[in-house]
Design a protein around this motif. Structure first.
Motif, PDB file in Angstrom:
ATOM      1  N   GLN A  57     -41.361  19.393  -2.299  1.00 30.64           N
ATOM      2  CA  GLN A  57     -39.861  20.144  -1.943  1.00 30.64           C
ATOM      3  C   GLN A  57     -38.428  19.850  -2.660  1.00 30.64           C
ATOM      4  N   LEU A  58     -38.329  18.129  -2.237  1.00 25.69           N
ATOM      5  CA  LEU A  58     -37.698  17.436  -3.089  1.00 25.69           C
ATOM      6  C   LEU A  58     -37.431  17.987  -4.880  1.00 25.69           C
ATOM      7  N   ASP A  59     -38.242  17.870  -4.818  1.00 29.52           N
ATOM      8  CA  ASP A  59     -39.171  17.794  -6.750  1.00 29.52           C
ATOM      9  C   ASP A  59     -37.750  18.955  -6.926  1.00 29.52           C
ATOM     10  N   LEU A  60     -38.393  19.934  -6.229  1.00 31.44           N
ATOM     11  CA  LEU A  60     -38.227  21.584  -6.286  1.00 31.44           C
ATOM     12  C   LEU A  60     -36.840  21.774  -6.081  1.00 31.44           C
ATOM     13  N   ALA A  61     -36.025  20.692  -4.899  1.00 27.73           N
ATOM     14  CA  ALA A  61     -34.721  20.481  -4.911  1.00 27.73           C
ATOM     15  C   ALA A  61     -34.063  20.225  -5.875  1.00 27.73           C
ATOM     16  N   TRP A  62     -34.201  19.274  -6.759  1.00 30.10           N
ATOM     17  CA  TRP A  62     -34.061  18.608  -7.843  1.00 30.10           C
ATOM     18  C   TRP A  62     -34.006  19.099  -9.185  1.00 30.10           C
ATOM     19  N   GLU A  63     -34.968  20.425  -9.126  1.00 29.32           N
ATOM     20  CA  GLU A  63     -35.323  21.030 -10.115  1.00 29.32           C
ATOM     21  C   GLU A  63     -34.405  22.205  -9.976  1.00 29.32           C
ATOM     22  N   LEU A  64     -33.808  22.399  -9.111  1.00 27.92           N
ATOM     23  CA  LEU A  64     -32.853  23.823  -9.093  1.00 27.92           C
ATOM     24  C   LEU A  64     -31.850  22.738  -9.014  1.00 27.92           C
ATOM     25  N   ARG A  65     -31.799  21.563  -8.397  1.00 30.10           N
ATOM     26  CA  ARG A  65     -30.068  20.934  -8.172  1.00 30.10           C
ATOM     27  C   ARG A  65     -30.054  20.634 -10.014  1.00 30.10           C
ATOM     28  N   GLU A  66     -30.513  20.780 -11.408  1.00 30.63           N
ATOM     29  CA  GLU A  66     -30.272  20.265 -12.524  1.00 30.63           C
ATOM     30  C   GLU A  66     -30.391  21.714 -13.075  1.00 30.63           C
ATOM     31  N   SER A  67     -30.850  22.585 -12.730  1.00 22.49           N
ATOM     32  CA  SER A  67     -30.907  24.053 -13.337  1.00 22.49           C
ATOM     33  C   SER A  67     -29.849  24.553 -13.237  1.00 22.49           C
ATOM     34  N   ILE A  68     -29.371  24.351 -11.648  1.00 24.17           N
ATOM     35  CA  ILE A  68     -27.464  24.972 -11.643  1.00 24.17           C
ATOM     36  C   ILE A  68     -26.517  24.438 -12.283  1.00 24.17           C
ATOM     37  N   HIS A  69     -26.788  22.926 -12.344  1.00 26.69           N
ATOM     38  CA  HIS A  69     -25.641  21.675 -13.091  1.00 26.69           C
ATOM     39  C   HIS A  69     -25.809  22.100 -14.876  1.00 26.69           C
ATOM     40  N   ALA A  70     -27.314  22.630 -15.138  1.00 30.70           N
ATOM     41  CA  ALA A  70     -27.213  23.413 -16.821  1.00 30.70           C
ATOM     42  C   ALA A  70     -26.087  24.780 -16.665  1.00 30.70           C
ATOM     43  N   ALA A  71     -26.516  25.165 -16.317  1.00 25.66           N
ATOM     44  CA  ALA A  71     -26.199  26.758 -16.166  1.00 25.66           C
ATOM     45  C   ALA A  71     -24.422  26.671 -15.503  1.00 25.66           C
ATOM     46  N   ALA A  72     -23.957  26.032 -14.853  1.00 33.00           N
ATOM     47  CA  ALA A  72     -22.651  26.010 -14.596  1.00 33.00           C
ATOM     48  C   ALA A  72     -21.898  24.997 -15.975  1.00 33.00           C
ATOM     49  N   THR A  73     -22.733  24.218 -16.352  1.00 34.00           N
ATOM     50  CA  THR A  73     -21.595  23.792 -17.252  1.00 34.00           C
ATOM     51  C   THR A  73     -21.407  24.307 -18.383  1.00 34.00           C
ATOM     52  N   ALA A  74     -23.053  24.608 -18.839  1.00 35.51           N
ATOM     53  CA  ALA A  74     -22.802  26.238 -19.780  1.00 35.51           C
ATOM     54  C   ALA A  74     -21.470  27.355 -19.111  1.00 35.51           C
ATOM     55  N   ALA A  75     -21.886  27.546 -18.462  1.00 37.18           N
ATOM     56  CA  ALA A  75     -20.592  28.439 -18.142  1.00 37.18           C
ATOM     57  C   ALA A  75     -19.028  28.080 -18.083  1.00 37.18           C
ATOM     58  N   ALA A  76     -19.216  26.566 -17.579  1.00 38.00           N
ATOM     59  CA  ALA A  76     -17.732  25.923 -17.864  1.00 38.00           C
ATOM     60  C   ALA A  76     -17.077  26.174 -19.162  1.00 38.00           C
ATOM     61  N   THR A  77     -17.992  25.865 -20.241  1.00 31.80           N
ATOM     62  CA  THR A  77     -17.788  25.992 -21.754  1.00 31.80           C
ATOM     63  C   THR A  77     -17.917  26.950 -22.698  1.00 31.80           C
ATOM     64  N   GLN A  78     -18.046  28.056 -21.762  1.00 31.89           N
ATOM     65  CA  GLN A  78     -18.180  28.891 -22.534  1.00 31.89           C
ATOM     66  C   GLN A  78     -19.668  29.397 -22.986  1.00 31.89           C
ATOM     67  N   ASP A  79     -20.502  28.955 -23.146  1.00 35.46           N
ATOM     68  CA  ASP A  79     -21.792  28.961 -23.925  1.00 35.46           C
ATOM     69  C   ASP A  79     -22.862  29.596 -23.334  1.00 35.46           C
ATOM     70  N   ALA A  80     -23.753  29.499 -24.003  1.00 38.07           N
ATOM     71  CA  ALA A  80     -25.333  30.422 -23.621  1.00 38.07           C
ATOM     72  C   ALA A  80     -25.922  30.274 -22.576  1.00 38.07           C
ATOM     73  N   LEU A  81     -26.149  30.918 -21.480  1.00 36.03           N
ATOM     74  CA  LEU A  81     -26.890  30.027 -20.108  1.00 36.03           C
ATOM     75  C   LEU A  81     -28.331  29.605 -20.887  1.00 36.03           C
ATOM     76  N   PRO A  82     -29.018  28.076 -20.212  1.00 39.57           N
ATOM     77  CA  PRO A  82     -30.342  28.060 -20.477  1.00 39.57           C
ATOM     78  C   PRO A  82     -31.337  28.828 -20.176  1.00 39.57           C
ATOM     79  N   ALA A  83     -32.533  30.100 -20.386  1.00 39.44           N
ATOM     80  CA  ALA A  83     -32.709  30.580 -20.070  1.00 39.44           C
ATOM     81  C   ALA A  83     -33.751  29.712 -18.604  1.00 39.44           C
ATOM     82  N   SER A  84     -33.909  29.092 -19.136  1.00 38.45           N
ATOM     83  CA  SER A  84     -34.795  28.003 -17.947  1.00 38.45           C
ATOM     84  C   SER A  84     -34.071  27.875 -16.782  1.00 38.45           C
ATOM     85  N   ALA A  85     -32.844  27.456 -17.026  1.00 37.15           N
ATOM     86  CA  ALA A  85     -32.347  26.998 -15.848  1.00 37.15           C
ATOM     87  C   ALA A  85     -32.057  28.512 -15.294  1.00 37.15           C
TER      88      ALA A  85
END
Length: 191
Positions: A57-85
């Motif tokens: 479950q901790l692994d699931l949490a880390w995966e979600l955290r990194e996916s949110i970070h990747a998608a939020a970073t892309a949104a903040a820089t107005q880039d395409a959201l990573p499909a995997s995230a």
């Protein structure tokens, strides 16, 4: 907080606070939820108390955290959201059982399933991420101006010009560095 672990950096936006459990991503990274129990602690502090957490479950949490970070970073820089995230965020959002409840004080709280599973708490965090990345809330995603941090945060300031994910850490560190550089450039005369 438990001895031996860095303090949590708490914010007012659940999803970006969750991504802040790994800080200084571009410097000496600081993991704030290195163990399953530490995730349980973080969830409890954020109103998402669960009974226990496994390593999986901790692994699931880390995966979600990194996916949110990747998608939020892309949104903040107005880039395409990573499909995997996007896939991970949507998957976590659908896997949990949680309901929003209204308190008598007019506050929204989340009630997790009767067994209080980590997956239920992660679904709430994923849903929060979806609402900010989709632009449904008043504010904007931005990246911390600290070169070692660059965390995504949700800026709800009136002018939407906030520069730091947290003024008490990144902001103060940068202000102190500017002050020290100025002192070195213009030393005080000896008295």
């Amino acid at each position: 907080m438990r001895a031996g672990f860095p303090d949590f950096r708490l914010g007012t936006v659940l999803a970006t606070s969750f991504t802040g459990t790994l800080s200084e991503r571009h410097g000496d990274a600081v993991e704030r939820i290195p163990t399953p129990q530490r995730l349980v602690d973080w969830l409890a502090v954020n109103g998402l108390a669960v009974d226990s957490c496994t390593t999986a479950q901790l692994d699931l949490a880390w995966e979600l955290r990194e996916s949110i970070h990747a998608a939020a970073t892309a949104a903040a820089t107005q880039d395409a959201l990573p499909a995997s995230a996007v896939h991970v965020i949507n998957d976590r959002s659908m896997q949990g059982r949680a309901a929003a409840i209204l308190t008598s004080e007019g506050q929204r709280l989340w009630r997790l399933s009767s067994t209080s599973r980590v997956e239920d708490a992660l679904s709430v965090i994923a849903a929060d991420a979806i609402s900010i990345i989709a632009g449904e809330r008043d504010g904007k995603l931005a990246l911390c101006a600290s070169p070692t941090c660059q965390a995504a945060f949700f800026d709800t300031s009136q002018s939407r010009t906030r520069r730091w994910c947290d003024m008490n850490t990144c902001g103060n560190r940068q202000k102190k560095a500017r002050f020290n550089a100025k002192q070195r450039k213009n030393p005080r005369p000896a008295e």
